[in-house]
Design a protein around this motif. Structure first.
Motif, mmCIF file in Angstrom:
data_model
loop_
_atom_site.group_PDB
_atom_site.id
_atom_site.type_symbol
_atom_site.label_atom_id
_atom_site.label_comp_id
_atom_site.label_asym_id
_atom_site.label_seq_id
_atom_site.Cartn_x
_atom_site.Cartn_y
_atom_site.Cartn_z
ATOM 1 N N ARG A 46 6.227 -9.811 -23.269
ATOM 2 C CA ARG A 46 6.697 -8.474 -23.647
ATOM 3 C C ARG A 46 6.357 -7.516 -22.521
ATOM 4 N NH1 ARG A 46 3.744 -6.429 -28.566
ATOM 5 N NH2 ARG A 46 4.995 -7.962 -29.664
ATOM 6 N N CYS A 47 7.375 -6.905 -21.979
ATOM 7 C CA CYS A 47 7.159 -5.994 -20.849
ATOM 8 C C CYS A 47 6.559 -4.679 -21.334
ATOM 9 C CB CYS A 47 8.493 -5.736 -20.159
ATOM 10 S SG CYS A 47 8.346 -4.661 -18.724
ATOM 11 N N PRO A 48 5.548 -4.158 -20.625
ATOM 12 C CA PRO A 48 4.954 -2.885 -21.043
ATOM 13 C C PRO A 48 5.891 -1.699 -20.847
ATOM 14 C CG PRO A 48 3.920 -3.674 -19.022
ATOM 15 C CD PRO A 48 4.828 -4.760 -19.504
ATOM 16 N N HIS A 49 7.015 -1.888 -20.159
ATOM 17 C CA HIS A 49 7.946 -0.765 -19.984
ATOM 18 C C HIS A 49 8.690 -0.469 -21.285
ATOM 19 C CE1 HIS A 49 12.076 0.729 -18.555
ATOM 20 N NE2 HIS A 49 11.275 1.762 -18.679
ATOM 21 N N ALA A 50 9.546 -1.398 -21.714
ATOM 22 C CA ALA A 50 10.361 -1.140 -22.906
ATOM 23 C C ALA A 50 10.227 -2.240 -23.950
ATOM 24 C CB ALA A 50 11.825 -0.958 -22.513
ATOM 25 N N GLY A 51 9.282 -3.136 -23.746
ATOM 26 C CA GLY A 51 9.014 -4.149 -24.760
ATOM 27 C C GLY A 51 9.945 -5.342 -24.738
ATOM 28 N N HIS A 52 10.782 -5.449 -23.731
ATOM 29 C CA HIS A 52 11.702 -6.592 -23.668
ATOM 30 C C HIS A 52 10.960 -7.852 -23.228
ATOM 31 C CE1 HIS A 52 15.255 -3.655 -22.637
ATOM 32 N NE2 HIS A 52 14.606 -3.318 -23.731
ATOM 33 N N PRO A 53 11.490 -9.027 -23.581
ATOM 34 C CA PRO A 53 10.985 -10.250 -22.954
ATOM 35 C C PRO A 53 11.229 -10.151 -21.439
ATOM 36 C CG PRO A 53 12.444 -10.773 -24.791
ATOM 37 C CD PRO A 53 12.566 -9.302 -24.542
ATOM 38 N N MET A 70 8.141 -11.114 -12.654
ATOM 39 C CA MET A 70 9.146 -10.052 -12.668
ATOM 40 C C MET A 70 9.798 -9.937 -14.037
ATOM 41 S SD MET A 70 12.453 -9.682 -10.226
ATOM 42 C CE MET A 70 13.019 -8.058 -9.827
ATOM 43 N N CYS A 71 10.021 -8.712 -14.472
ATOM 44 C CA CYS A 71 10.801 -8.468 -15.679
ATOM 45 C C CYS A 71 12.255 -8.280 -15.262
ATOM 46 C CB CYS A 71 10.293 -7.232 -16.411
ATOM 47 S SG CYS A 71 11.278 -6.860 -17.879
ATOM 48 N N ARG A 72 13.133 -9.061 -15.868
ATOM 49 C CA ARG A 72 14.541 -9.033 -15.467
ATOM 50 C C ARG A 72 15.290 -7.832 -16.030
ATOM 51 N NH1 ARG A 72 14.383 -12.380 -11.201
ATOM 52 N NH2 ARG A 72 13.052 -14.119 -11.770
ATOM 53 N N SER A 73 14.697 -7.115 -16.976
ATOM 54 C CA SER A 73 15.437 -5.996 -17.567
ATOM 55 C C SER A 73 15.615 -4.844 -16.580
ATOM 56 C CB SER A 73 14.730 -5.489 -18.825
ATOM 57 O OG SER A 73 14.895 -6.413 -19.881
ATOM 58 N N HIS A 74 14.512 -4.377 -15.991
ATOM 59 C CA HIS A 74 14.600 -3.236 -15.081
ATOM 60 C C HIS A 74 13.810 -3.476 -13.803
ATOM 61 C CE1 HIS A 74 14.860 -1.659 -19.309
ATOM 62 N NE2 HIS A 74 16.026 -1.290 -18.823
ATOM 63 N N GLY A 75 13.427 -4.715 -13.550
ATOM 64 C CA GLY A 75 12.873 -5.079 -12.256
ATOM 65 C C GLY A 75 11.403 -4.824 -12.028
ATOM 66 N N ALA A 76 10.624 -4.590 -13.073
ATOM 67 C CA ALA A 76 9.182 -4.404 -12.863
ATOM 68 C C ALA A 76 8.574 -5.677 -12.259
ATOM 69 C CB ALA A 76 8.494 -4.076 -14.188
ATOM 70 N N VAL A 77 7.651 -5.486 -11.328
ATOM 71 C CA VAL A 77 7.006 -6.591 -10.621
ATOM 72 C C VAL A 77 5.517 -6.577 -10.941
ATOM 73 C CG1 VAL A 77 6.461 -7.527 -8.335
ATOM 74 C CG2 VAL A 77 8.726 -6.563 -8.782
ATOM 75 N N GLY A 88 7.854 -0.613 -10.132
ATOM 76 C CA GLY A 88 8.830 -0.544 -11.209
ATOM 77 C C GLY A 88 8.484 0.539 -12.200
ATOM 78 N N PRO A 89 9.216 0.588 -13.299
ATOM 79 C CA PRO A 89 9.093 1.715 -14.229
ATOM 80 C C PRO A 89 7.783 1.760 -15.017
ATOM 81 C CG PRO A 89 10.622 0.084 -15.073
ATOM 82 C CD PRO A 89 10.282 -0.329 -13.678
ATOM 83 N N CYS A 90 6.986 0.701 -14.978
ATOM 84 C CA CYS A 90 5.709 0.727 -15.701
ATOM 85 C C CYS A 90 4.539 0.482 -14.745
ATOM 86 C CB CYS A 90 5.703 -0.280 -16.846
ATOM 87 S SG CYS A 90 6.280 -1.931 -16.384
HETATM 88 S S1 FES Z 1 11.628 -3.705 -20.022
HETATM 89 FE FE1 FES Z 1 10.681 -4.622 -18.306
HETATM 90 S S2 FES Z 1 11.124 -3.315 -16.648
HETATM 91 FE FE2 FES Z 1 12.046 -2.359 -18.374
#
Ligand code: FES
Length: 121
Positions: A46-53, A70-77, A88-90
Motif C-alpha cells: 500500500r503506497c503511502p501517497h494514495a493507498g494504491h498497491p 517503485m509505485c506504478r501509480s504516480h512514480g514514487a521511489v 515522488g508525491p510522498c
Molecule cells: S499511489 Fe503511489 S505514488 Fe501515488
C-alpha cells in the motif's frame, strides 16, 4: 510463536520481489517481499501517497534499474531497506514494514496474519 509461511527463500531472486496474501476472510494481509542479497524485507502493499498497491504486474516492485522500489501509480521511489520514499508525491514517508524472519530457508511472517491485516486495514 505464531507465524505464516510465505515462501521458500529460493523463490526470491538475489535481487527480486514477490507479492503475497496471508490470512483469511475478505480482507487478507496483502504485502510483498524484496530480497537484496542476504537481506529480505517485507512491506504492506500500500503506497503511502494514495493507498494504491505499488505494482501493476504480479511480483514487479523494482525500478527499471532494479535499485529501488517503485509505485506504478504516480512514480514514487522507495529505498529497498528502509521503505522511505526518496522521490515522488510522498517523499519522506515510509512503506509499512511487516515483521518476517527467515528460518531454515523459508520466509515466515511473524505474528497472526489476520491480526496484522486488521491492524493495517
Ligand atoms: S499511489 Fe503511489 S505514488 Fe501515488
Amino acid at each position: 510463536m505464531t507465524g505464516t509461511l510465505l515462501c521458500p527463500l529460493s523463490e526470491l531472486a538475489e535481487l527480486g520481489t514477490k507479492s503475497f496474501t496471508a490470512g483469511s476472510g475478505p480482507w487478507p494481509l496483502r504485502g510483498f517481499l524484496v530480497r537484496k542479497g542476504r537481506d529480505v524485507f517485507a512491506y504492506l502493499n500500500r503506497c503511502p501517497h494514495a493507498g494504491h498497491p505499488l505494482n501493476m504486474r504480479p511480483d514487479e516492485f523494482l525500478t527499471a534499474e532494479r535499485t529501488h522500489l517503485m509505485c506504478r501509480s504516480h512514480g514514487a521511489v522507495f529505498d529497498i531497506a528502509t521503505g522511505e520514499c526518496l522521490a515522488g508525491p510522498c517523499a519522506g514517508r515510509f512503506l509499512q514494514r511487516l515483521p518476517i524472519r527467515v528460518v531454515d530457508g523459508y520466509v515466515i511472517l511473524d505474528g497472526d496474519a489476520d491480526e496484522l491485516a486488521a491492524q493495517y486495514a
